[in-house]
Write a protein that holds these residues in place. Structure first.
Motif, PDB file in Angstrom:
ATOM      1  N   GLY A 161       1.011  -1.171  -0.168  1.00  0.00           N
ATOM      2  CA  GLY A 161      -0.037  -0.135   0.035  1.00  0.00           C
ATOM      3  C   GLY A 161       0.818   1.248   0.066  1.00  0.00           C
ATOM      4  O   GLY A 161       0.578   2.183  -0.632  1.00  0.00           O
ATOM      5  N   ALA A 162       2.051   1.244   0.601  1.00  0.00           N
ATOM      6  CA  ALA A 162       3.005   2.232   0.754  1.00  0.00           C
ATOM      7  C   ALA A 162       3.551   2.680  -0.519  1.00  0.00           C
ATOM      8  O   ALA A 162       3.452   3.843  -1.063  1.00  0.00           O
ATOM      9  CB  ALA A 162       3.940   2.144   1.965  1.00  0.00           C
ATOM     10  N   THR A 167      -6.261   5.237   8.455  1.00  0.00           N
ATOM     11  CA  THR A 167      -5.695   3.862   8.886  1.00  0.00           C
ATOM     12  C   THR A 167      -6.441   3.556  10.169  1.00  0.00           C
ATOM     13  O   THR A 167      -6.663   2.342  10.386  1.00  0.00           O
ATOM     14  CB  THR A 167      -4.114   3.851   8.865  1.00  0.00           C
ATOM     15  OG1 THR A 167      -3.857   2.547   8.987  1.00  0.00           O
ATOM     16  CG2 THR A 167      -3.622   4.724   9.905  1.00  0.00           C
ATOM     17  N   ASP A 203      -7.449   6.915  -0.741  1.00  0.00           N
ATOM     18  CA  ASP A 203      -6.442   5.633  -0.009  1.00  0.00           C
ATOM     19  C   ASP A 203      -7.454   4.810   0.519  1.00  0.00           C
ATOM     20  O   ASP A 203      -8.086   4.776   1.778  1.00  0.00           O
ATOM     21  CB  ASP A 203      -5.578   6.215   0.882  1.00  0.00           C
ATOM     22  CG  ASP A 203      -4.553   5.031   1.278  1.00  0.00           C
ATOM     23  OD1 ASP A 203      -4.869   3.886   1.360  1.00  0.00           O
ATOM     24  OD2 ASP A 203      -3.717   5.446   1.894  1.00  0.00           O
ATOM     25  N   HIS A 236      -7.708   0.173   3.759  1.00  0.00           N
ATOM     26  CA  HIS A 236      -8.757  -0.506   4.623  1.00  0.00           C
ATOM     27  C   HIS A 236      -9.978  -0.975   4.126  1.00  0.00           C
ATOM     28  O   HIS A 236     -10.332  -2.265   4.276  1.00  0.00           O
ATOM     29  CB  HIS A 236      -8.990   0.397   6.039  1.00  0.00           C
ATOM     30  CG  HIS A 236      -7.885  -0.132   7.118  1.00  0.00           C
ATOM     31  ND1 HIS A 236      -7.966  -0.697   7.943  1.00  0.00           N
ATOM     32  CD2 HIS A 236      -6.172   0.570   7.121  1.00  0.00           C
ATOM     33  CE1 HIS A 236      -6.748  -0.912   8.532  1.00  0.00           C
ATOM     34  NE2 HIS A 236      -5.841   0.054   8.101  1.00  0.00           N
ATOM     35  N   HIS A 256      -4.590  -6.823   1.055  1.00  0.00           N
ATOM     36  CA  HIS A 256      -4.645  -7.902   2.308  1.00  0.00           C
ATOM     37  C   HIS A 256      -5.294  -7.436   3.277  1.00  0.00           C
ATOM     38  O   HIS A 256      -5.456  -8.208   4.408  1.00  0.00           O
ATOM     39  CB  HIS A 256      -3.168  -8.129   2.641  1.00  0.00           C
ATOM     40  CG  HIS A 256      -2.159  -6.691   2.899  1.00  0.00           C
ATOM     41  ND1 HIS A 256      -1.743  -5.938   1.963  1.00  0.00           N
ATOM     42  CD2 HIS A 256      -2.166  -5.971   4.064  1.00  0.00           C
ATOM     43  CE1 HIS A 256      -1.207  -4.945   2.400  1.00  0.00           C
ATOM     44  NE2 HIS A 256      -1.372  -5.085   3.763  1.00  0.00           N
ATOM     45  N   LYS A 257      -6.066  -6.537   3.388  1.00  0.00           N
ATOM     46  CA  LYS A 257      -6.732  -6.190   4.705  1.00  0.00           C
ATOM     47  C   LYS A 257      -8.282  -6.736   4.426  1.00  0.00           C
ATOM     48  O   LYS A 257      -8.487  -7.822   4.276  1.00  0.00           O
ATOM     49  CB  LYS A 257      -6.938  -4.668   4.873  1.00  0.00           C
ATOM     50  CG  LYS A 257      -5.532  -4.071   4.997  1.00  0.00           C
ATOM     51  CD  LYS A 257      -5.483  -2.694   5.523  1.00  0.00           C
ATOM     52  CE  LYS A 257      -4.179  -2.038   5.875  1.00  0.00           C
ATOM     53  NZ  LYS A 257      -3.128  -1.724   4.877  1.00  0.00           N
TER      54      LYS A 257
HETATM   55  C1  LIG Z   1      -4.605   4.009   4.762  1.00  0.00           C
HETATM   56  C2  LIG Z   1      -3.274   3.247   4.766  1.00  0.00           C
HETATM   57  N1  LIG Z   1      -2.672   3.400   3.563  1.00  0.00           N
HETATM   58  C3  LIG Z   1      -1.653   2.770   3.141  1.00  0.00           C
HETATM   59  C4  LIG Z   1      -1.029   1.690   4.137  1.00  0.00           C
HETATM   60  C5  LIG Z   1       0.360   1.071   3.391  1.00  0.00           C
HETATM   61  O1  LIG Z   1      -0.014  -0.250   3.309  1.00  0.00           O
HETATM   62  P1  LIG Z   1       1.337  -1.181   3.366  1.00  0.00           P
HETATM   63  O2  LIG Z   1       1.534  -1.622   5.036  1.00  0.00           O
HETATM   64  O3  LIG Z   1       0.610  -2.439   2.566  1.00  0.00           O
HETATM   65  O4  LIG Z   1       2.717  -0.441   2.919  1.00  0.00           O
HETATM   66  C6  LIG Z   1      -1.870   1.407   5.096  1.00  0.00           C
HETATM   67  C7  LIG Z   1      -1.469   0.228   5.929  1.00  0.00           C
HETATM   68  O5  LIG Z   1      -1.750   0.115   6.940  1.00  0.00           O
HETATM   69  C8  LIG Z   1      -3.099   2.064   5.486  1.00  0.00           C
HETATM   70  O6  LIG Z   1      -3.744   1.904   6.389  1.00  0.00           O
END
Ligand SMILES: Cc1ncc(COP(=O)(O)O)c(C=O)c1O
Length: 445
Positions: free
Chosen positions: A108-109, A186, A211, A214, A239-240
């Motif tokens: 996600g990042a 998040t 984004d 979640h 994966h969530k």
């Molecule tokens: C809102 C949000 N964006 C991005 C991410 C990043 O995902 P990842 O941990 O796969 O990099 C998260 C992960 O918790 C998230 O909650």
């Protein structure tokens, strides 16, 4: 074929296949399977994937280099891989109604960073949610590359309602003229409606990124509003709540496809993880079935039932409730001295896995916190319903009333073990399917 059977079984399920050649790693896999099966998994960002998703991840696709995109690769031998990635893209587009999907982000990042790279120049202003009120590190934390590269301005929640303060979003947008507004969080227990964000973005001429890390599964399951068509770019994790492999993806309009694709590769990543992309395809396929809509509905029912039961035990719910797969508990109403750190540690010893979390306006640091974040996506997959949610509320309350009483913790641990034994995420008494069987079974169902 006997050997092949062992080989298949080792694909992520119980370590037996790995055990053939590496008992040390196999033992660790077995212990983690035991942990996931005998304790409660209440971390809001986790889930249990299907055996088919695990099998696709443990496949020979991990051997293949495929830099580039379908029909535009830098290496040979990608005929099959092209079909797999194309299938994943088509399924993602069909599931969310998007014009274009990029399924390569490793996380996600990375998806968020690629979206920023596609839309922004370094130094551009971005308006996103404050971290201590629910935003993510990639929404401009000073320790993240996002905060170092772009100029982030943050909105938060209304201190009374603890819901996103849309007036503040609009005021900041008018004052700061961001090039991009980010919606998404998040640790926020409410629906995030993309429409008011679109209106604000339109008023100030900004791009809108949603984004959906979640709520992706809740959106796919039809119980949360779909930001596709409203946001210029939608990023998410697979994966969530979506219940796929660990990874990220990006959806956008056709006109942004080139910018998004080049930001992911070659902008940010090298070779794509095609085994994970195959597993994403399987997960998108699963999420398009009627069963998954039922799952998403049950997640909402379970979360609201658990939240209500915990409120009755004396915990204050941040924002007064929940409308998604998670809740934030303010522990101070239960015991003013109990910190999130102590609570998380006591619950861990009792076999209940969740995470401490800051609550809006938290006087305690992010390492200590006054809150707990609890989610139901994983245990709903395991089959738990309202009756089990009531029991979970009781055991959480019992542990947190006696966080230092080892006898209580051991008793609860035993009760939790018995509860989990009735809902095994990967039943060990059923024959574990091999790759082909698992994937085709999941697609037939
Ligand atoms: C809102 C949000 N964006 C991005 C991410 C990043 O995902 P990842 O941990 O796969 O990099 C998260 C992960 O918790 C998230 O909650």
């Amino acid at each position: 074929m006997e050997e092949m059977g062992h080989y298949n079984v080792g694909f992520g399920l119980d370590g037996k296949g790995v055990g053939e050649s590496d008992p040390e790693v196999a033992e660790l896999l077995k212990r983690e399977l035991d942990r996931q099966s005998s304790t409660l998994q209440l971390i809001a960002s986790e889930n249990f994937t299907s055996p088919a998703v695990l099998a696709a991840m443990g496949s020979v696709l991990t051997n293949k280099y495929a830099e580039g995109y379908p029909r535009r690769r830098y290496y040979g031998g990608n005929t099959v891989v092209d079909e797999i990635e194309e299938l994943a893209r088509q399924r993602a587009c069909a599931l969310f109604g998007a014009e274009h999907a990029n399924v390569q982000p490793h996380s996600g990042a990375n998806a968020n960073l690629a979206a920023y790279m596609a839309l922004l120049e370094p130094g551009d202003t971005v308006l996103a949610m404050r971290l201590d009120q629910g935003g993510h590190l990639t929404h401009g934390s000073p320790v993240s590359i996002t905060g170092k590269t772009y100029r982030f301005v943050s909105y938060g929640v209304n201190p009374i309602t603890e819901m996103i303060d849309l007036d503040q979003v609009a005021d900041l947008a008018r004052a700061e003229h961001p090039k991009l507004i980010v919606a998404g969080a998040t640790s926020y227990p409410r629906v995030i409606d993309p429409r008011p964000f679109r209106e604000i973005a339109d008023e100030v001429g900004a791009f809108l990124m949603f984004d959906a890390a979640h709520p992706a599964g809740l959106i796919a399951g039809g119980v949360h509003p779909n930001p596709v068509g409203l946001a210029d770019v939608v990023t998410f994790t697979t994966h969530k709540t979506l219940r796929g492999p660990r990874g990220g993806a990006i959806l956008c309009r056709a006109e942004l496809a080139k910018a998004v694709d080049s930001a992911v590769f070659p902008g940010l990543q090298g070779g794509p993880l095609e085994h994970v992309i195959a597993a994403k395809a399987v997960a998108f396929g699963e999420a398009s079935k009627p069963d998954f809509r039922e799952y998403a509905r049950q997640v909402l029912v379970n979360t609201s039932y658990l939240a209500q039961s915990l409120a009755e035990e004396g915990f204050r719910l941040v924002s007064g409730g929940t409308e998604n797969h998670l809740m934030l508990l303010d522990l101070r109403s239960f015991n003013a001295d109990l910190t999130g750190k102590q609570a998380q540690e006591a619950l861990d010893l009792a076999g209940i896995t969740c995470n401490r979390n800051q609550i809006p306006g938290d006087p305690r640091s992010p390492f200590v916190t006054s809150g707990l974040r609890i989610g139901t996506a994983a245990e709903t997959t395991a089959g738990m319903k309202e009756t089990e949610m009531a029991q979970i509320a009781r055991v959480i309350s019992r542990v947190l009333a006696h966080p230092e009483d080892r006898d209580v913790l051991l008793e609860v641990r035993e009760e939790v073990k018995q509860l989990c034994a009735k809902f095994p995420p990967y039943p060990t008494d059923s024959p574990l399917p091999g790759i082909g069987q698992a994937v085709s079974k999941s697609l037939e169902d």
